[in-house]
Design an enzyme around this catalytic site. Structure first.
Site, PDB file in Angstrom:
ATOM      1  N   ASP A 218       0.864  -1.186   0.000  1.00 55.76           N
ATOM      2  CA  ASP A 218       0.000   0.000   0.000  1.00 55.76           C
ATOM      3  C   ASP A 218       0.894   1.228   0.000  1.00 55.76           C
ATOM      4  O   ASP A 218       2.121   1.117   0.143  1.00 55.76           O
ATOM      5  CB  ASP A 218      -0.947   0.001   1.207  1.00 55.76           C
ATOM      6  CG  ASP A 218      -2.317   0.592   0.853  1.00 55.76           C
ATOM      7  OD1 ASP A 218      -2.347   1.685   0.239  1.00 55.76           O
ATOM      8  OD2 ASP A 218      -3.350  -0.032   1.176  1.00 55.76           O
ATOM      9  N   ALA A 270      -5.519  -2.322  -5.375  1.00 53.20           N
ATOM     10  CA  ALA A 270      -5.379  -0.893  -5.088  1.00 53.20           C
ATOM     11  C   ALA A 270      -6.272  -0.074  -6.007  1.00 53.20           C
ATOM     12  O   ALA A 270      -6.317  -0.301  -7.221  1.00 53.20           O
ATOM     13  CB  ALA A 270      -3.922  -0.463  -5.246  1.00 53.20           C
ATOM     14  N   TYR A 334     -13.597   6.369 -13.038  1.00 53.14           N
ATOM     15  CA  TYR A 334     -13.555   5.101 -12.312  1.00 53.14           C
ATOM     16  C   TYR A 334     -14.084   3.952 -13.169  1.00 53.14           C
ATOM     17  O   TYR A 334     -13.462   2.883 -13.260  1.00 53.14           O
ATOM     18  CB  TYR A 334     -14.387   5.241 -11.036  1.00 53.14           C
ATOM     19  CG  TYR A 334     -14.391   4.032 -10.142  1.00 53.14           C
ATOM     20  CD1 TYR A 334     -13.300   3.738  -9.323  1.00 53.14           C
ATOM     21  CD2 TYR A 334     -15.498   3.187 -10.083  1.00 53.14           C
ATOM     22  CE1 TYR A 334     -13.304   2.638  -8.482  1.00 53.14           C
ATOM     23  CE2 TYR A 334     -15.527   2.090  -9.239  1.00 53.14           C
ATOM     24  CZ  TYR A 334     -14.424   1.817  -8.448  1.00 53.14           C
ATOM     25  OH  TYR A 334     -14.437   0.735  -7.617  1.00 53.14           O
ATOM     26  N   THR A 369     -18.460  -1.492   3.487  1.00 51.82           N
ATOM     27  CA  THR A 369     -17.133  -0.994   3.863  1.00 51.82           C
ATOM     28  C   THR A 369     -17.299   0.356   4.548  1.00 51.82           C
ATOM     29  O   THR A 369     -18.406   0.905   4.638  1.00 51.82           O
ATOM     30  CB  THR A 369     -16.239  -0.819   2.626  1.00 51.82           C
ATOM     31  OG1 THR A 369     -16.820   0.180   1.768  1.00 51.82           O
ATOM     32  CG2 THR A 369     -16.100  -2.125   1.848  1.00 51.82           C
TER      33      THR A 369
END
Length: 428
Positions: A218, A270, A334, A369
């Protein structure tokens, strides 16, 4: 609040728990005419599953129908004859599975038509299920039998709790069954990007549970959380911006220094969002999302493949999204990247096949989430409900699908994009 308002909450899903039976009730396996898979499955699953005859009157945890013997449209009646009398005897969280021949690999025009018809049947029946039940379709190439076992075991378990109405293609290739299905990725070296928290951290945990050694990656600013993930999975942490031009070389060097070997699994998880209507989006918001979500996975995979740091028989897994399939207002950047991940799968499937490697993608729908928890109540509740299971999924649902793709026993499973969305009403 939603429950008090009478909004459907969805039936509690039975997810995988190590040490517990894969299903809570027996499995019925049957075939249509000369189906070539049913006998193999009856033998292969007998050790870990309780099998039941079609005539038995007790509850069923799963129905498996081998439709590889259906070679003309008239034989599709056998779907009705098998499923209709048994649907009222299904246990909660039942798993229904249809296995057919890959349409493009059939021998006749009639057989191809009949094989393609199976998709309409399974997607529709999946929308009729209740109490957490799912229906999925496996298309398997002629000549393949044992190659199907990892996929069948995935669908006949809590690992596929939030996967419904999907089609997986299994090729004819060498895919030997694992000796221990509780540790299907034993001794594999896996790389997970975006592993500091959320879905990425859960992917690392599930791969480690399945026996893999995990390199957790990350951005450097997330080093504290990244170290926690790495320590939890007994892996190593590599703080790294995946958009670094030298990212692939850095990953390969880390793998050699700490493990002395090439990489067996790489999960491109990611990702970032910079949501704006295109008319209001600046070039930095466009470029940042493209760089992290798509360009980095493409360049890292290509570089590892070219350098030989991706092992023969490796598994590459991309994390796409429903946005890449159906589109999403305010997410042109996106959605472009997530459709591009599906393109990466399509483009590299034959390339990776040359060294026995696979590439697949997962496309999550609404997953519970921290990001979705921060959504306004109305859109959040709608997002949770617009699927056949009438609820949101969990990060572990995405992770289980990734782990299924990553296992050596899934070596015949390549070129697939599986939606982990509870059969979302949008998209394909």
């Amino acid at each position: 609040m939603a429950a008090k308002a009478g909004v459907p909450q969805g039936y509690p899903l039975r997810r995988f728990t190590p040490g517990e039976p894969a299903l809570g009730a027996p499995v019925v396996i049957d075939s249509a005419g000369a189906g070539r898979i049913a006998h193999f499955l009856s033998t292969a699953l007998a050790v870990d599953y309780q099998l039941l005859s079609v005539e038995a009157e007790t509850g069923r945890g799963a129905l498996v129908f081998d439709a590889t013997g259906i070679e003309e449209p008239e034989q599709l009646r056998e779907l009705y004859d098998f499923f209709h009398p048994q649907l009222r005897n299904l246990a909660p969280n039942a798993r229904l599975l249809v296995i057919g021949t890959t349409p493009e690999k059939t021998a006749t025009i009639d057989a191809r038509i009949a094989a393609r018809a199976l998709e309409g049947f399974t997607r529709s029946l999946a929308k009729e299920m209740r109490k957490g039940g799912t229906v999925n379709l496996i298309w398997v190439e002629p000549g393949a039998t044992a190659e199907i076992e990892s996929t069948v075991r995935f669908f006949l378990s809590g690992k596929s709790a939030f996967v419904g109405g999907q089609v997986v293609r299994v090729k004819a290739a060498t895919a030997e069954a694992d000796a221990d299905w509780q540790a299907p990725s034993q001794d594999r070296l896996a790389v997970v990007t975006g592993a500091a928290r959320g879905i990425g951290a859960t992917i690392a945990e599930v791969l480690a549970r399945d026996g893999a050694q995990v390199i957790c990656i990350d951005v450097p600013v997330a080093s504290e959380h990244l170290s926690k993930t790495a320590n939890k999975v007994k892996g190593t942490a590599l703080p790294l911006d995946v958009t670094d031009p030298g990212a692939a070389a850095i990953i390969a060097k880390h793998a050699q220094r700490h493990y002395g070997r090439p990489i067996d699994v790489i999960v491109h998880n990611a990702g970032i969002t910079r949501d704006k209507l295109l008319a209001n989006m600046n070039e930095g918001q466009w470029d940042a999302v493209l760089a992290v979500n798509l360009i980095a996975p493409v360049r890292i995979t290509e570089a590892l493949l070219d350098s030989g740091d991706l092992a023969a028989g490796a598994a590459v897994v991309g994390v796409s999204s429903m946005a890449g399939i159906s589109g999403n207002r305010g997410q042109t950047n996106y959605a472009t990247t997530k459709a591009g991940i599906i393109g990466l799968v399509d483009a590299l499937t034959p390339v990776l096949a040359d060294n026995g490697s696979t590439i697949n993608a997962v496309a999550p729908g609404f997953i519970e989430t921290a990001m979705t928890a921060a959504m306004p109540t109305g859109p959040r509740e709608i997002g949770r409900r617009i699927n056949s299971l009438q609820q949101g999924g969990l990060p572990v649902d995405v992770a289980e699908t990734v782990a299924y793709f990553a296992a050596p026993a899934s070596a015949a499973v390549t070129g697939n994009t599986v939606r982990v969305c509870g059969q979302n009403m949008m998209g394909a």
